[in-house]
Write an enzyme that holds these catalytic residues in place. Structure first.
Site, PDB file in Angstrom:
ATOM      1  N   SER A  86       0.875  -1.336   0.147  1.00  0.00           N
ATOM      2  CA  SER A  86      -0.287   0.050  -0.229  1.00  0.00           C
ATOM      3  C   SER A  86       0.860   1.215  -0.001  1.00  0.00           C
ATOM      4  CB  SER A  86      -0.972   0.040   0.976  1.00  0.00           C
ATOM      5  OG  SER A  86      -0.129  -0.251   2.381  1.00  0.00           O
ATOM      6  N   THR A 188      -2.067   3.922   4.139  1.00  0.00           N
ATOM      7  CA  THR A 188      -1.112   4.719   4.245  1.00  0.00           C
ATOM      8  C   THR A 188      -0.069   4.496   5.382  1.00  0.00           C
ATOM      9  OG1 THR A 188      -2.646   6.270   3.775  1.00  0.00           O
ATOM     10  CG2 THR A 188      -0.718   7.248   4.671  1.00  0.00           C
ATOM     11  N   THR A 206       1.665   6.872   0.574  1.00  0.00           N
ATOM     12  CA  THR A 206       0.813   5.927   0.245  1.00  0.00           C
ATOM     13  C   THR A 206       0.704   5.254  -1.258  1.00  0.00           C
ATOM     14  OG1 THR A 206      -1.441   5.112   0.844  1.00  0.00           O
ATOM     15  CG2 THR A 206      -1.216   7.431  -0.125  1.00  0.00           C
ATOM     16  N   ARG A 216      -7.008   9.793  -9.336  1.00  0.00           N
ATOM     17  CA  ARG A 216      -7.413   9.950  -8.182  1.00  0.00           C
ATOM     18  C   ARG A 216      -6.436  10.172  -7.303  1.00  0.00           C
ATOM     19  NH1 ARG A 216      -6.911   7.727  -2.726  1.00  0.00           N
ATOM     20  NH2 ARG A 216      -8.483   8.020  -1.442  1.00  0.00           N
ATOM     21  N   THR A 239      -4.924   7.639   8.240  1.00  0.00           N
ATOM     22  CA  THR A 239      -4.914   6.574   7.321  1.00  0.00           C
ATOM     23  C   THR A 239      -6.471   5.957   7.061  1.00  0.00           C
ATOM     24  OG1 THR A 239      -4.177   4.264   7.076  1.00  0.00           O
ATOM     25  CG2 THR A 239      -4.961   4.771   9.373  1.00  0.00           C
ATOM     26  N   GLY A 240      -6.617   5.276   5.941  1.00  0.00           N
ATOM     27  CA  GLY A 240      -7.983   4.964   5.633  1.00  0.00           C
ATOM     28  C   GLY A 240      -8.227   5.527   4.328  1.00  0.00           C
ATOM     29  N   GLY A 242      -9.212   8.211   2.082  1.00  0.00           N
ATOM     30  CA  GLY A 242      -8.899   9.444   1.935  1.00  0.00           C
ATOM     31  C   GLY A 242     -10.014  10.500   1.880  1.00  0.00           C
TER      32      GLY A 242
HETATM   33  N1  GLY Z   1      -5.509   7.573   2.880  1.00  0.00           N
HETATM   34  C1  GLY Z   1      -5.083   7.236   1.694  1.00  0.00           C
HETATM   35  C2  GLY Z   1      -5.822   7.266   0.517  1.00  0.00           C
HETATM   36  O1  GLY Z   1      -6.989   7.516   0.570  1.00  0.00           O
HETATM   37  O2  GLY Z   1      -5.196   7.426  -0.441  1.00  0.00           O
END
Ligand code: GLY
Length: 326
Positions: A86, A188, A206, A216, A239-240, A242
């Site tokens: 990731s 991330t 990330t 994106r 994290t998670g 975005g």
């Molecule tokens: N948190 C990383 C993303 O959504 O790209």
């Protein structure tokens, strides 16, 4: 998952005191995190890949180095690790099979650098650092970011590993886009460090959500969303998914709440509360880490299973974060 439990304690108003009282919507707010202690140097980072990153960051700090160098060195470990799927090399690609990377870095003076939609460069965090140190800008994106990186001598590499390509080809069979909680959005690395002088810096890097649309960009390169540092107050990283973090400018929010008197734990819980209030939180994981100037930390997520690595007091260990849903 030793210490996962409901974490509801007394009211936040009493806890914060009589000075400035932020208006919080969280109903689960807890004053402190029981795993939090004071002391620095310290390093904290998201997920299991944080363990090795913390070791590299702490090495810099133990040698008397600055937090900004620690955070860069730390996150370069998962960026270079093809098994960390990731981040950086080996990151899962977008739906067109392209690995596109986002990263940002911020130091104790408020200087920051960021790179988004970058391809072919294994260490986006170091490109972000160079943008911070050597240009008048904060963020470079896409082709321009790649051109800048190549001019600065970063090698052009194919970041799509065989393993990641196989996973992408499997996904193509159904092409269903629904990130799996704690798997596809288990993404991330965010890392915060407090050096021996008590100065804070942060880094975040990330490959973003796997199978995302080409082009994106998530929260990670956006200063104040994926990461934010104010050396008078503290730092935060996310994290998670975005999109949820971007909609609430989560890291900036959490640092500002700490400025107004909230503890790192209270601030993280409020950051999650703002997401839960307006968004379809049941289908997505988001986790926050925050630290203050004393080295105390907070951690909170929407769902269980968000964990983080804390290197403090001579020990580097994984801790399970508390979560809104249990
Ligand atoms: N948190 C990383 C993303 O959504 O790209």
């Amino acid at each position: 998952m030793s210490n996962r439990r409901s974490f509801i304690k007394g009211g936040v108003l009493g806890a914060i005191g009589a000075t400035i009282i932020p208006k919080l919507i969280s109903t689960k707010t807890s004053k402190t995190n029981p795993n939090s202690q004071k002391g620095f140097p310290m390093v904290i980072s998201t997920w299991e890949h944080g363990m090795a990153a913390n070791v590299a960051a702490m090495k810099v700090l133990r040698n008397g180095g600055k937090a900004i160098d620690a955070v860069e060195n730390g996150v370069k470990i998962p960026e270079a690790d093809p098994e960390s799927m990731s981040v950086g090399l080996g990151g899962l690609p977008d739906r067109e099979g392209k690995v596109t990377l986002d990263a940002c870095i911020m130091d104790e003076t408020g200087n920051c650098g960021s790179v988004s939609f970058l391809q072919h460069i294994k260490h986006p965090i170091s490109v972000a650092r160079k943008i911070m140190d050597e240009t008048p800008h904060v963020m470079l994106a896409g082709e321009g970011a790649l051109k800048f990186a190549l001019e600065k001598g970063f090698p052009k590499e194919d970041l799509l590993t065989e393993k990641a390509e196989k996973r992408w080809k499997e996904w193509l069979k159904e092409s269903e886009y629904k990130p799996i909680i704690n798997v596809e959005n288990h993404d991330t690395i965010g890392l915060l460090a407090l050096d021996k002088n008590g100065d804070i810096s942060g880094a975040c890097t990330t490959s973003g959500l796997s199978w995302k649309m080409h082009g994106r960009v998530g929260d990670s390169p956006v200063i104040g969303a994926g990461m934010f540092v104010d050396n008078e107050v503290g730092g935060c990283c996310a994290t998670g998914v975005g999109e949820a973090v971007l909609k609430t400018l989560g890291s900036f929010l959490i640092v500002e709440l700490m400025r107004q008197g909230a503890s790192p734990q209270e601030a993280c819980e409020e950051g999650i509360a703002r997401i839960v209030k307006n968004q379809n939180y049941k289908d997505m994981q988001i986790g926050y880490l925050a630290i203050n100037k004393k080295g105390e930390h907070g951690a909170y997520a929407v769902h269980p299973w968000f964990n983080y690595a804390l290197h403090q007091g001579g020990e580097n260990r994984m801790i399970d974060a508390f979560s809104y849903l249990t």
